[in-house]
Design an enzyme around this catalytic site. Structure first.
Site, PDB file in Angstrom:
ATOM      1  N   ARG A  30       3.888  18.494   4.898  1.00  0.00           N
ATOM      2  CA  ARG A  30       5.293  18.438   4.512  1.00  0.00           C
ATOM      3  C   ARG A  30       5.388  18.124   3.021  1.00  0.00           C
ATOM      4  O   ARG A  30       4.384  17.812   2.377  1.00  0.00           O
ATOM      5  CB  ARG A  30       6.021  17.329   5.285  1.00  0.00           C
ATOM      6  CG  ARG A  30       5.366  15.959   5.136  1.00  0.00           C
ATOM      7  CD  ARG A  30       6.062  14.876   5.933  1.00  0.00           C
ATOM      8  NE  ARG A  30       5.304  13.652   5.976  1.00  0.00           N
ATOM      9  CZ  ARG A  30       5.263  12.734   5.030  1.00  0.00           C
ATOM     10  NH1 ARG A  30       5.959  12.917   3.923  1.00  0.00           N
ATOM     11  NH2 ARG A  30       4.556  11.636   5.160  1.00  0.00           N
ATOM     12  N   HIS A  48       0.813  -1.220   0.000  1.00  0.00           N
ATOM     13  CA  HIS A  48       0.000   0.000   0.000  1.00  0.00           C
ATOM     14  C   HIS A  48       0.845   1.268   0.000  1.00  0.00           C
ATOM     15  O   HIS A  48       0.368   2.335   0.404  1.00  0.00           O
ATOM     16  CB  HIS A  48      -0.961   0.009   1.190  1.00  0.00           C
ATOM     17  CG  HIS A  48      -1.834  -1.202   1.255  1.00  0.00           C
ATOM     18  ND1 HIS A  48      -2.835  -1.453   0.343  1.00  0.00           N
ATOM     19  CD2 HIS A  48      -1.841  -2.263   2.110  1.00  0.00           C
ATOM     20  CE1 HIS A  48      -3.428  -2.606   0.635  1.00  0.00           C
ATOM     21  NE2 HIS A  48      -2.848  -3.113   1.690  1.00  0.00           N
TER      22      HIS A  48
END
Length: 220
Positions: free
Chosen positions: A60, A3
């Site tokens: 970020r 994933h």
């Protein structure tokens, strides 16, 4: 795999203009409501019917920021530093109406010290040979790779990011294939063979893949 993204592309394929605009607006609305003032990533999943679902916000710059930089011409890392120093988005020329719609395509692959034949188990050892690719339309964001480098199990397995910019998806994949074939690493296992298999897969090249693509095709 597991994933996590190993190949990133921009702009996203399979999105209608309507869905793309709604995702843009939802992302901007979410961040505006929270007075967010710097670089960040808003993640959504889109189902086969084109309906999008919010996943998370990462405050970020993410690993895949390179593909966004390549198709927009915006240095995201520099911009976030400038904003943190007090500059505003209008002062940097970063208002939504000044960001042109992409006319090119970018694709990034993450070369890691993992063994695809053993469920992407991270490998360790000393790099004996390390030769980077180059060429027009290829961008390299390297990490701990050089002859004599010791790859330990204590850090992320990412070795280098290779990004290609071209007119379309297939041309970008072709540039990555050429770059990966030039890339030489000896001393540790890498996922290079896996990346080459994906980049030459018909479904991938046509953009017909889902989040279950890797797990569903053991031949990769």
């Amino acid at each position: 795999r597991r994933h996590q993204k190993v190949i990133e592309t921009a702009p996203a394929t399979g999105l209608s203009d309507e869905t793309r605009e709604v995702i843009f607006k939802d992302a901007c609305r979410l961040l505006a409501l929270n007075n967010y003032r710097n670089a960040g990533t808003v993640e959504f999943l889109v189902d086969k019917n084109g309906k999008h679902y919010f996943m998370e916000v990462n405050p970020r710059v993410q690993v895949e920021h390179t593909v966004t930089e390549e198709i927009t011409g915006i240095d995201i890392v520099q911009s976030q530093i400038m904003i943190a120093s007090g500059k505003t988005l209008p002062e940097l020329g970063l208002t939504q109406d000044t960001i042109a719609y992409p006319t090119s395509y970018a694709m990034q692959c993450r070369v890691t010290t993992e063994n695809p034949a053993h469920d992407f188990m991270p490998d360790t050892g000393t790099i004996d040979v390390f030769r980077m690719p180059c060429g027009f339309g290829i961008r390299l964001d390297d990490g701990p790779g050089f002859p004599g480098a010791k790859i330990t199990p204590h850090y992320d397995s990412l070795l280098v990011k290779i990004t290609a910019k071209a007119r379309n998806r297939k041309d970008a994949a072709a540039k990555l294939i050429r770059a990966l074939r030039e890339f030489r690493v000896r001393g540790v296992q890498t996922n290079k063979s896996f990346l080459l298999n994906v980049l030459q897969n018909r479904e991938f090249l046509e953009g017909e893949v889902t989040t279950g693509f890797i797990a569903a095709d053991p031949t990769l």
